[in-house]
Design an enzyme around this catalytic site. Sequence first.
Site, PDB file in Angstrom:
ATOM      1  N   GLY A 109       7.729   3.552   2.269  1.00 39.21           N
ATOM      2  CA  GLY A 109       7.399   4.802   3.312  1.00 39.21           C
ATOM      3  C   GLY A 109       6.295   4.166   3.605  1.00 39.21           C
ATOM      4  O   GLY A 109       5.984   2.652   4.576  1.00 39.21           O
ATOM      5  N   CYS A 110       5.305   4.640   4.230  1.00 35.72           N
ATOM      6  CA  CYS A 110       4.703   4.611   5.691  1.00 35.72           C
ATOM      7  C   CYS A 110       3.065   2.822   4.306  1.00 35.72           C
ATOM      8  O   CYS A 110       2.293   2.441   5.358  1.00 35.72           O
ATOM      9  CB  CYS A 110       3.562   5.538   5.359  1.00 35.72           C
ATOM     10  SG  CYS A 110       4.292   6.757   6.023  1.00 35.72           S
TER      11      CYS A 110
END
Length: 230
Positions: A164-165
């Site tokens: 994700g991030c």
Amino acid sequence: MTDKLARWQGVIPDDDLAAYRKGSFGRRIGLGARPALLNIDTTHMFVDPSYDMCGREMPEFFAAVTRVTEVFRSLDLPIYYSRRDDRSHPAYRGIWNLKLGNATEFQYVADPRADQWPEAYGPRQQDRIVLKNKPSAFFATPLESFLRYDGVDSLVVIGVSTSGCVRAAVTDAFSHNFRVTVIEEAVGDRSPAAHTANLFDMDMKFADVEPIDAVLAELETRFGQRRAAE
């Protein structure tokens, strides 16, 4: 087969490796003249299993993040941290309101501890903190400007989550022409399968995914000697 591709044999199917080899992916980028550490979202919300957003305990990850941070501090190299910005208003959360089932719960919007870092590796006064409301630490933040001002040409990336991030920041860093190294033991994900797949793909396309011992040894050799000479 390049060394990078050979490293993934037995983890990634041979047909997939052949497709990346055909496209000549996976060359090593390396570190530049001035690396900075980018610590992504390692607040209690994402590393403490008492929070719903943390999938599991990750003691090896925690130890790796602490170790990397200590080395950057000892070498007096710049350290940047990213974390969530204020999520108390629906507009600040944006489409997270539709994607996350807990987007209005206390843990997510109001817990004062959630967005603080464990003491072992949390930011000092001289470190830089970037607040964000979307996955990438670059999106709608001044991070690139800070890095350019600081003369940074390379990022060593640690944090969560890999799929994700971390991946979002790595992709944007690559797009901004920073050299990127991801330390494999110092990134984590709630899904081991997603973790492995994204490490492989980043290693092929956007970054060097390297073991902690190799990265820290290179940093200490290059920048420890420089500091000793000053």
